[in-house]
Design a protein around this motif. Structure first.
Motif, mmCIF file in Angstrom:
data_model
loop_
_atom_site.group_PDB
_atom_site.id
_atom_site.type_symbol
_atom_site.label_atom_id
_atom_site.label_comp_id
_atom_site.label_asym_id
_atom_site.label_seq_id
_atom_site.Cartn_x
_atom_site.Cartn_y
_atom_site.Cartn_z
ATOM 1 N N ILE A 136 -10.786 27.436 -7.795
ATOM 2 C CA ILE A 136 -9.714 27.617 -6.808
ATOM 3 C C ILE A 136 -9.045 26.280 -6.517
ATOM 4 N N SER A 137 -7.753 26.350 -6.187
ATOM 5 C CA SER A 137 -7.005 25.190 -5.723
ATOM 6 C C SER A 137 -6.084 25.654 -4.602
ATOM 7 N N VAL A 138 -6.101 24.934 -3.487
ATOM 8 C CA VAL A 138 -5.276 25.269 -2.330
ATOM 9 C C VAL A 138 -4.462 24.038 -1.944
ATOM 10 N N GLN A 139 -3.150 24.224 -1.774
ATOM 11 C CA GLN A 139 -2.246 23.163 -1.333
ATOM 12 C C GLN A 139 -1.329 23.759 -0.266
ATOM 13 N N ILE A 140 -1.267 23.140 0.905
ATOM 14 C CA ILE A 140 -0.376 23.610 1.976
ATOM 15 C C ILE A 140 0.343 22.396 2.574
ATOM 16 N N ALA A 141 1.665 22.519 2.740
ATOM 17 C CA ALA A 141 2.463 21.425 3.296
ATOM 18 C C ALA A 141 3.358 21.938 4.403
ATOM 19 N N GLY A 142 3.418 21.184 5.495
ATOM 20 C CA GLY A 142 4.336 21.499 6.574
ATOM 21 C C GLY A 142 5.769 21.270 6.121
ATOM 22 N N GLN A 143 6.716 21.859 6.831
ATOM 23 C CA GLN A 143 8.117 21.785 6.419
ATOM 24 C C GLN A 143 8.717 20.392 6.581
ATOM 25 N N LYS A 144 8.448 19.745 7.682
ATOM 26 C CA LYS A 144 9.119 18.477 7.994
ATOM 27 C C LYS A 144 8.190 17.306 7.711
ATOM 28 N N ARG A 145 7.986 17.031 6.429
ATOM 29 C CA ARG A 145 7.134 15.910 6.028
ATOM 30 C C ARG A 145 8.004 14.676 5.826
ATOM 31 N N PRO A 146 7.520 13.525 6.257
ATOM 32 C CA PRO A 146 8.304 12.307 6.035
ATOM 33 C C PRO A 146 8.342 11.963 4.545
ATOM 34 N N THR A 147 9.428 11.377 4.113
ATOM 35 C CA THR A 147 9.510 10.935 2.720
ATOM 36 C C THR A 147 9.052 9.488 2.645
ATOM 37 N N LEU A 148 8.238 9.221 1.672
ATOM 38 C CA LEU A 148 7.705 7.872 1.468
ATOM 39 C C LEU A 148 7.972 7.460 0.032
ATOM 40 N N GLU A 149 7.985 6.171 -0.205
ATOM 41 C CA GLU A 149 8.142 5.685 -1.574
ATOM 42 C C GLU A 149 6.814 5.845 -2.298
ATOM 43 N N VAL A 150 6.897 6.102 -3.588
ATOM 44 C CA VAL A 150 5.689 6.229 -4.403
ATOM 45 C C VAL A 150 5.052 4.848 -4.501
ATOM 46 N N PRO A 151 3.771 4.739 -4.140
ATOM 47 C CA PRO A 151 3.119 3.422 -4.196
ATOM 48 C C PRO A 151 2.901 2.988 -5.651
ATOM 49 N N LEU A 152 3.028 1.695 -5.880
ATOM 50 C CA LEU A 152 2.811 1.159 -7.223
ATOM 51 C C LEU A 152 1.325 0.967 -7.509
ATOM 52 N N THR A 153 0.539 0.808 -6.443
ATOM 53 C CA THR A 153 -0.905 0.607 -6.616
ATOM 54 C C THR A 153 -1.659 1.431 -5.587
ATOM 55 N N ARG A 154 -2.928 1.626 -5.861
ATOM 56 C CA ARG A 154 -3.848 2.271 -4.906
ATOM 57 C C ARG A 154 -5.014 1.331 -4.713
ATOM 58 N N PRO A 155 -5.548 1.120 -3.552
ATOM 59 C CA PRO A 155 -5.036 1.628 -2.295
ATOM 60 C C PRO A 155 -3.701 0.990 -1.946
ATOM 61 N N VAL A 156 -2.961 1.685 -1.117
ATOM 62 C CA VAL A 156 -1.645 1.215 -0.699
ATOM 63 C C VAL A 156 -1.847 0.042 0.262
ATOM 64 N N PRO A 157 -1.162 -1.080 -0.015
ATOM 65 C CA PRO A 157 -1.294 -2.227 0.896
ATOM 66 C C PRO A 157 -0.790 -1.869 2.300
ATOM 67 N N ALA A 158 -1.365 -2.480 3.302
ATOM 68 C CA ALA A 158 -0.962 -2.230 4.684
ATOM 69 C C ALA A 158 0.515 -2.575 4.854
ATOM 70 N N GLY A 159 1.223 -1.678 5.526
ATOM 71 C CA GLY A 159 2.647 -1.896 5.757
ATOM 72 C C GLY A 159 2.906 -2.139 7.230
ATOM 73 N N SER A 160 4.133 -1.961 7.589
ATOM 74 C CA SER A 160 4.527 -2.140 8.978
ATOM 75 C C SER A 160 3.986 -0.985 9.814
ATOM 76 N N ALA A 161 4.109 -1.101 11.125
ATOM 77 C CA ALA A 161 3.666 -0.035 12.022
ATOM 78 C C ALA A 161 4.434 1.252 11.730
ATOM 79 N N ALA A 162 5.723 1.148 11.382
ATOM 80 C CA ALA A 162 6.536 2.329 11.057
ATOM 81 C C ALA A 162 6.030 2.985 9.767
ATOM 82 N N ASP A 163 5.664 2.140 8.766
ATOM 83 C CA ASP A 163 5.123 2.678 7.508
ATOM 84 C C ASP A 163 3.806 3.411 7.765
ATOM 85 N N ILE A 164 2.968 2.813 8.561
ATOM 86 C CA ILE A 164 1.667 3.419 8.869
ATOM 87 C C ILE A 164 1.858 4.740 9.608
ATOM 88 N N ALA A 165 2.804 4.794 10.533
ATOM 89 C CA ALA A 165 3.086 6.032 11.273
ATOM 90 C C ALA A 165 3.607 7.125 10.331
#
Length: 190
Positions: free
Chosen positions: A86-115
């Motif tokens: 089984i695979s389940v994926q559910i997403a809310g309608q109003k999701r923020p758009t973010l840039e695709v990270p170039l690396t993982r883990p994602v480096p810490a960003g600004s407070a707005a990025d974290i929010a």
């Protein structure tokens, strides 16, 4: 037109009408047939396939409302494999758009990025694992192996399920302030 011709045409028209009524009555299911169709149990094979989420709703004291967590316009994908995966994926309608990270883990960003990342995380739900189905009780159990929320790994979730045409309806019953509440997830076959 003489009266014999008129009478003959009238008789043919009445005969056609009678035939139409007989065929229509034979074609339309009687109430007992409709009840039998509604009472047809959902089989394990009915669940297999890919399903698109139509809505998640709650039926409680205030009537039917969209799910409080995801809200209206929720989307998702549910896949039941015949082998039991089984695979389940559910997403809310109003999701923020973010840039695709170039690396993982994602480096810490600004407070707005974290929010924004936090909002994106909390508006998405996903897990994979195995499933089982008890045809005698119409209860489907999801056995979570990998989940977005690591705390869910190893847990099992049970829900009543019904196949209604090309829809799959999951039902969970609960209480809110002493009143019964019914939670429904409605999926459509893809």
């Amino acid at each position: 037109m003489n009266s014999n011709t008129h009478t003959s045409r009238l008789r043919r028209a009445l005969a056609c009408l009678q035939l139409y009524l007989v065929v229509t009555c034979l074609w339309l299911p009687c109430p007992a047939t409709l009840q039998a169709a509604e009472a047809t149990p959902t089989r394990r094979a009915d669940l297999v396939g890919a399903w698109r989420l139509l809505r998640i709703e709650r039926d409680g004291p205030a009537g039917i409302e969209p799910d409080a967590f995801y809200g209206p316009g929720t989307s998702g994908l549910l896949i039941y494999d015949a082998s039991g995966a089984i695979s389940v994926q559910i997403a809310g309608q109003k999701r923020p758009t973010l840039e695709v990270p170039l690396t993982r883990p994602v480096p810490a960003g600004s407070a707005a990025d974290i929010a924004a990342e936090r909002a994106a995380f909390h508006s998405y739900y996903a897990y994979t694992g195995t499933w089982s189905y008890d045809e005698s009780t119409s209860v489907c159990t999801h056995h979570v192996e990998v989940a977005l929320l690591a705390v869910e790994q190893g847990h099992s979730y049970q829900q009543e399920v019904r196949r209604e045409g090309d829809h799959l309806v999951f039902i969970r019953r609960g209480q809110q302030n002493g009143s019964p509440v019914i939670y429904r997830k409605v999926w459509q076959k893809i």
